[in-house]
Design an enzyme around this catalytic site. Structure first.
Site, PDB file in Angstrom:
ATOM      1  N   LYS A 160      46.449 -51.477 -78.020  1.00  0.00           N
ATOM      2  CA  LYS A 160      47.495 -50.622 -78.589  1.00  0.00           C
ATOM      3  C   LYS A 160      47.947 -51.078 -79.975  1.00  0.00           C
ATOM      4  O   LYS A 160      48.346 -50.258 -80.795  1.00  0.00           O
ATOM      5  CB  LYS A 160      48.711 -50.545 -77.652  1.00  0.00           C
ATOM      6  CG  LYS A 160      48.454 -49.633 -76.470  1.00  0.00           C
ATOM      7  CD  LYS A 160      49.743 -49.223 -75.793  1.00  0.00           C
ATOM      8  CE  LYS A 160      49.474 -48.252 -74.667  1.00  0.00           C
ATOM      9  NZ  LYS A 160      48.813 -48.925 -73.501  1.00  0.00           N
TER      10      LYS A 160
ATOM     11  N   GLU B 235      58.477 -43.639 -77.416  1.00  0.00           N
ATOM     12  CA  GLU B 235      58.720 -43.730 -75.986  1.00  0.00           C
ATOM     13  C   GLU B 235      57.861 -44.863 -75.432  1.00  0.00           C
ATOM     14  O   GLU B 235      56.872 -45.261 -76.056  1.00  0.00           O
ATOM     15  CB  GLU B 235      58.310 -42.418 -75.300  1.00  0.00           C
ATOM     16  CG  GLU B 235      56.796 -42.262 -75.034  1.00  0.00           C
ATOM     17  CD  GLU B 235      55.922 -42.185 -76.290  1.00  0.00           C
ATOM     18  OE1 GLU B 235      56.463 -41.907 -77.386  1.00  0.00           O
ATOM     19  OE2 GLU B 235      54.692 -42.402 -76.170  1.00  0.00           O
TER      20      GLU B 235
ATOM     21  N   SER C  14      40.213 -52.918 -72.228  1.00  0.00           N
ATOM     22  CA  SER C  14      41.320 -52.517 -73.105  1.00  0.00           C
ATOM     23  C   SER C  14      42.457 -53.536 -73.166  1.00  0.00           C
ATOM     24  O   SER C  14      43.179 -53.581 -74.159  1.00  0.00           O
ATOM     25  CB  SER C  14      41.871 -51.158 -72.675  1.00  0.00           C
ATOM     26  OG  SER C  14      42.231 -51.166 -71.307  1.00  0.00           O
TER      27      SER C  14
HETATM   28  C1  LIG Z   1      48.297 -48.252 -72.404  1.00  0.00           C
HETATM   29  C2  LIG Z   1      47.061 -48.853 -71.904  1.00  0.00           C
HETATM   30  C3  LIG Z   1      45.968 -48.048 -71.515  1.00  0.00           C
HETATM   31  C4  LIG Z   1      46.016 -46.559 -71.490  1.00  0.00           C
HETATM   32  O1  LIG Z   1      46.105 -45.942 -72.741  1.00  0.00           O
HETATM   33  P1  LIG Z   1      44.902 -45.158 -73.393  1.00  0.00           P
HETATM   34  O2  LIG Z   1      45.570 -44.397 -74.490  1.00  0.00           O
HETATM   35  O3  LIG Z   1      44.302 -44.264 -72.347  1.00  0.00           O
HETATM   36  O4  LIG Z   1      43.931 -46.155 -73.883  1.00  0.00           O
HETATM   37  C5  LIG Z   1      44.801 -48.681 -71.110  1.00  0.00           C
HETATM   38  N1  LIG Z   1      44.706 -50.023 -71.053  1.00  0.00           N
HETATM   39  C6  LIG Z   1      45.734 -50.823 -71.414  1.00  0.00           C
HETATM   40  C7  LIG Z   1      45.550 -52.296 -71.334  1.00  0.00           C
HETATM   41  C8  LIG Z   1      46.945 -50.262 -71.846  1.00  0.00           C
HETATM   42  O5  LIG Z   1      47.964 -51.069 -72.194  1.00  0.00           O
END
Ligand SMILES: *Cc1c(COP(=O)(O)O)cnc(C)c1O
Length: 402
Positions: free
Chosen positions: A94, A116, A382
């Site tokens: 993010k 948000e 992610s």
């Molecule tokens: C917020 C988050 C997501 C989901 O958000 P996307 O916009 O779908 O990528 C996925 N993995 C992690 C670690 C997150 O913090």
């Protein structure tokens, strides 16, 4: 940029029939101003130089690609690799778009960032960006989420953000978005509403995708260098869809690379038990754009559930709805149980504790590997799972390993 990215979305923010900007009239000029500023500033040498500097010297980019040798061995079939966004500063992807949105806001002369947050991940990333740039930060968060996500609330406060508790309706993510939009109307001259994923009115789905594209650019280069080939399958979890669009963007013109977005099927396929929008949803509007939506009997956004609160959204980025319809990407799901099994497996076998969100993509790779002998799967990991360890161990123990 590659040819697909240059031609999608259209000037007014459409991916096929999805996207666009349905806004209250007072906000129209502000979103137009953001779109114009983005076009102009993001192509300037100064912006590009500043963003490169931040990525390298603050965020710790490039993040590596790791070969998951042990997991590949136990799954059998395909060789599994992970792009390590868990190693990005603050522990998830993010920050890639938050730092860039903050930089854009500064170039536009804004003094404040607002957003948000649901589980608090986006709030923490944006508060980090605001601290870096010396800007004010206002985060709207439902009272239920504030009670559930104490460590992230503490982090945001330490980082200097002002927290606005949202006490109406379901007191969760959807109300936090509504509350933030309301507050933004009065401050749009001096603040930027930094939306947390590839969702919202144009230009946000395009802008956030392009800021996350760095993940795909790095991963493609690193994978080629490691293996001499491109991966056969690239996969990522999909909440709003920003980490998935980031890595997909790097491979979208490589037609032989299959793209798989993994949605959370929660505890069952019944409405309310999951957040698998593309798998079970239909066309609709949410938060100012057209996409696919999970709807209740009255046509309103349905309640959603998943063990990974970062995937808890009854809509999805418009580009994913488009890639699903066009067939360029395939959308599959993993449920809570599979995600937990993948969480334990990656921790135990590879020494990487993944975020529960990312564990959905790991679960898909573990299930799919045996069907693709001799092939390779690249997962976008992610985020890291430190935020999830108390919840997981209190509810599910140690996965049978202790
Ligand atoms: C917020 C988050 C997501 C989901 O958000 P996307 O916009 O779908 O990528 C996925 N993995 C992690 C670690 C997150 O913090």
């Amino acid at each position: 940029m590659t040819s697909y990215l240059k031609t999608h979305p259209t000037r007014d923010g459409y991916f096929g029939s999805y996207g666009g900007a349905m806004l209250p009239p007072v906000l129209v000029p502000h979103f137009q101003a953001i779109a114009e500023a983005y076009d102009r500033i993001s192509n300037s040498a100064e912006f590009i130089r500043d963003l490169r500097y931040i990525r390298k010297h603050f965020q710790g980019r490039p993040t590596p690609v790791s070969y998951l040798k042990n997991l590949s061995g136990t799954c059998g079939g395909a060789q599994i690799y992970a792009k390590r966004e868990d190693l990005n500063h603050t522990g998830a992807h993010k920050l890639n778009h938050c730092m860039a949105e903050a930089l854009l806001a500064r170039h536009m002369g804004k003094t404040k960032l607002m957003a948000e947050t649901g589980a608090g991940q986006h709030g923490v990333a944006l508060a980090t960006a605001a601290a870096y740039f010396g800007m004010e930060c206002e985060i709207h968060m439902g009272e239920i989420d504030i009670a559930k996500e104490a460590p992230n609330v503490t982090r945001m406060k330490l980082l200097g953000a002002k927290l606005v508790p949202v006490g109406f309706g379901g007191r969760s993510l959807k109300e936090a978005v509504d509350s933030c939009f309301q507050s933004y109307v009065a401050q749009a001259d001096t603040a930027l509403f930094a939306i947390g994923s590839v969702v919202g009115p144009h230009p946000f789905p395009m802008m956030v995708r392009n800021f996350q594209h760095v993940v795909g650019i790095e991963a493609r280069e690193q994978f080629l260098e490691m293996t001499g080939k491109l991966p056969d399958i690239v996969t990522a979890c999909v909440g709003g869809g920003s980490n998935a669009m980031g890595i997909f963007a790097g491979f979208i013109d490589d037609e032989d690379v299959a793209l798989y977005g993994i949605e959370p099927r929660g505890t069952s396929s019944a409405l309310g038990d999951h957040a698998a929008t593309i798998t079970y949803g239909e066309d609709g509007d949410i938060h100012g754009f057209r996409t696919m939506v999970l709807k209740d009997a009255d046509g309103n956004p349905a309640p959603v559930h998943t063990v990974a609160s970062g995937l808890d959204y009854p809509g999805v980025g418009p580009e994913h709805a488009y890639l699903h319809r066009s067939g360029r990407a395939t959308y599959a799901w993993a449920d809570d149980k599979e995600a937990l099994a993948a969480f334990f497996a990656l921790s135990r076998q590879e020494g990487i504790i993944p975020a529960l969100e990312s564990a959905h993509a790991v679960a898909f790779a573990m299930r799919e590997a045996k069907n693709h002998p001799g092939k390779s799967i690249l997962i976008n990991l992610s985020g890291r799972g430190d935020k999830d360890i108390d919840y997981v161990t209190q509810n599910f123990g140690f996965g049978g390993v202790l």
